[in-house]
Design a protein around this motif. Structure first.
Motif, short mmCIF file in Angstrom:
data_model
loop_
_atom_site.label_atom_id
_atom_site.label_comp_id
_atom_site.label_asym_id
_atom_site.label_seq_id
_atom_site.Cartn_x
_atom_site.Cartn_y
_atom_site.Cartn_z
N LEU A 1 0.76 -1.23 0.09
CA LEU A 1 -0.12 -0.02 -0.11
C LEU A 1 0.99 1.37 -0.12
O LEU A 1 0.56 2.28 -0.77
N PRO A 2 2.01 1.52 0.69
CA PRO A 2 2.53 2.70 1.03
C PRO A 2 3.54 2.99 -0.66
O PRO A 2 3.41 4.04 -0.97
N GLY B 1 2.22 6.00 -3.04
CA GLY B 1 3.36 6.80 -3.77
C GLY B 1 2.89 6.98 -5.43
O GLY B 1 3.12 8.05 -6.15
N SER B 2 2.77 5.72 -6.06
CA SER B 2 2.67 5.92 -7.22
C SER B 2 1.44 6.21 -7.87
O SER B 2 1.53 7.07 -8.95
N VAL B 3 0.27 6.50 -7.08
CA VAL B 3 -0.92 6.97 -7.66
C VAL B 3 -1.33 8.51 -7.09
O VAL B 3 -2.12 8.92 -7.12
N SER B 4 -0.35 8.80 -6.13
CA SER B 4 -0.55 10.19 -5.46
C SER B 4 -1.87 10.18 -4.57
O SER B 4 -2.68 11.21 -4.85
N SER C 1 8.11 -5.32 -8.16
CA SER C 1 7.24 -3.98 -8.12
C SER C 1 6.22 -4.23 -7.56
O SER C 1 5.68 -5.40 -7.57
N TRP C 2 5.56 -3.35 -7.03
CA TRP C 2 4.25 -3.59 -6.55
C TRP C 2 3.31 -4.12 -7.35
O TRP C 2 2.18 -4.67 -6.85
N THR D 1 0.21 -2.46 8.54
CA THR D 1 1.21 -2.28 7.49
C THR D 1 1.87 -0.83 7.60
O THR D 1 3.00 -0.60 7.56
N PRO D 2 0.96 0.23 7.75
CA PRO D 2 1.40 1.71 7.80
C PRO D 2 2.39 1.80 9.15
O PRO D 2 3.28 2.49 9.09
#
Length: 514
Positions: A40-41, A45-48, A169-170, A294-295
């Protein structure tokens, strides 16, 4: 459903291959419940996306699966079980590829919805196939294997997801479904026979529509409420009204229609009605705590994604081991005692987590996670045994769909609830702690504090704000863990409302994973 004794010889001869294929399909679906957690983190970041928005990646999948699980039996009767299962696998794999290709938050949430819609039928239809190809005497062992396959997902999900995200990669947490789905699809095409179709099968479309509208509006209300300041937003007001109206119409329709989507007679069974509340609470506490971990591990503790996945893995291992143990204890130990033990273990794990800080050791995370997973293992099978112990056999089909719907709604509500509370409590705690940053606080007279956290300099103020935010976040997580602990304790009195069954039903294990 055809009995096993009526099964054609070719099906019995290929029973091992059929079992392997449907188990693969189930593992693929179960894997996606948790495999995206550790990524998720990186997805964020990838999708802002913001911290509260990124959890839509989890809840959209769960909500879609919740909506489509009850009508899976109708679809199988109408179009044939093999045909629907193949469509579900193909659609699930296609949606997984789209998730991997997504370039924005809206895209990945939409594709996760599609993934959940197709994946919903995989578990109940695969279970139905296993029940058909095994004799009555063998079904207990088959369902135990089936239950373990469902739990393999939560065990392997964080570990595999962490490794793929860290090394490739995620996006590969979704692409991994392609080879698994291809094997399951090919095996089912070759080995599984089609069932007879019922052209007269009908679905209560109004009831199904109102239930879907209720669940969808409820999830939007919970997901976007904190972001839009709840009832001060027109959108939130509309979603609340739609949710309430859809629920009202669903209840009225259920009580007045000849053949409603939800059979109201189910709620006349005390064990089933109490178990519905029970499984709702379990849904909240289990997946909500996973969404919090997770976070916590990656953001607050700075764990690499692979390490986060490894330390979360023993939670599922505890569940699997205890499911094997409980399978032997059911019928020998009062089921209500097992349920109380499960709630106690879960509450104890949450209590321990209320004292966690980013300095907590890996061993503590692993051991407490194992205990929490063990608590879940003590809850699932015994609770299902009680839920269906007094329900007439002809009502179990409807009951399993509704039972699992309650679990899925609990999971999505739990994730949204703890995420909203984290956001709100961080702000509140930050304000409370910042109130002590005054010229009269003698702590700032300490030379070491003045050097790094001097509120009179720009760098000092930035460092001070960062420190306060960190402390506010830690306290917010403590508050969430405390809430989950209190929910587990609050469910304990429900055990007293459960009636002891006269005899344990033969297929109780099956409903755990329907």
């Amino acid at each position: 459903m055809a009995s096993s004794t009526d099964a054609p010889a070719v099906i019995v001869a290929n029973r091992g291959a059929i079992t392997a294929c449907v188990i693969l399909a189930v593992i693929m679906q179960a894997l996606d419940t948790t495999i995206a957690n550790v990524a998720l983190p990186f997805i964020q970041g990838s999708v802002s996306a913001s911290a509260d928005q990124i959890n839509w990646v989890l809840t959209s999948y769960i909500v879609a699966a919740a909506i489509m699980t009850p009508p899976s039996g109708f679809l199988a009767a109408k179009f044939g079980r093999k045909r629907v299962l193949l469509t579900a696998i193909a659609g699930f794999v296609f949606a997984s590829v789209l998730c991997g290709l997504a370039q924005s938050l809206n895209q990945i949430v939409a594709f996760r919805l599609l993934q959940g819609l197709f994946g919903a039928a995989l578990v109940p239809l695969s279970q139905g196939i296993l029940l058909d190809i095994y004799t009555v005497e063998e079904r207990g062992s088959a369902m135990a294997l089936f239950g373990v396959s469902v739990m393999v997902g939560p065990v392997l999900g964080p570990v595999i997801g962490g490794w793929l995200t860290d090394n490739i990669s995620w996006r590969w947490v979704f692409y991994i479904n392609v080879p698994i789905g291809a094997l399951a699809f090919a095996g089912i095409v070759i080995f599984v026979n089609e069932t007879r179709r019922d052209a007269l099968a009908k679905l209560d479309w109004f009831g199904f529509g109102m239930m879907s509208l209720f669940i969808g509006a409820l999830q939007l209300f919970l997901d976007r409420g904190e972001q839009l300041d709840w009832f001060s937003s027109g959108e939130i007001l509309i979603e609340a009204i739609v949710c309430a109206a859809a629920f009202y119409l669903l209840v009225v329709h259920t009580l007045t229609a000849d053949k409603p989507f939800v059979n109201p007679k189910l709620f006349l069974d005390q064990n089933f009605a109490v178990s519905m509340i029970f499984i709702f609470v379990i849904g909240i506490t289990y997946l909500a705590s996973l969404a919090l971990m997770t976070p916590y591990l990656q953001t607050l503790m700075g764990y690499p994604v692979i390490t986060a996945g490894i330390v979360m893995g023993p939670r599922g291992l505890g569940t699997m081991l205890c499911m094997f143990l409980i399978g032997r204890l059911i019928g020998k130990v009062d089921t209500r005692i097992l349920l109380s033990a499960g709630l106690g273990l879960t509450a104890w794990a949450m209590y321990d987590m209320t004292a966690w800080t980013p300095d907590v050791s890996q061993w503590t995370i692993v051991s407490v996670g194992f205990v929490q997973g063990a608590g879940l293992g003590f809850l699932f099978v015994p609770l299902t045994t009680m839920a269906f112990s007094t329900l007439p056999p002809q009502m179990r089909g409807d009951g399993t769909g509704l039972y699992n719907l309650s679990r899925n709604i609990g999971s999505s509500v739990g994730i949204s609830l703890v995420t909203a509370l984290i956001t709100e409590n961080v702000q509140s705690n930050h304000e409370s702690i910042a109130a002590y940053v005054t010229p009269f606080n003698h702590a700032f007279n300490n030379p070491a504090v003045q050097q790094h956290l001097n509120p009179l300099t720009e760098a000092g103020r930035a460092a001070l704000d960062s420190t306060i935010t960190l402390q506010a976040t830690i306290i917010a997580y403590m508050d969430d863990f405390k809430l989950l602990m209190l929910l587990s304790l609050a469910a304990m009195p429900l055990v007293l409302l459960l009636k002891k069954p006269q005899a344990a039903p033969a297929l109780d294990h099956s409903a755990v994973v329907d």
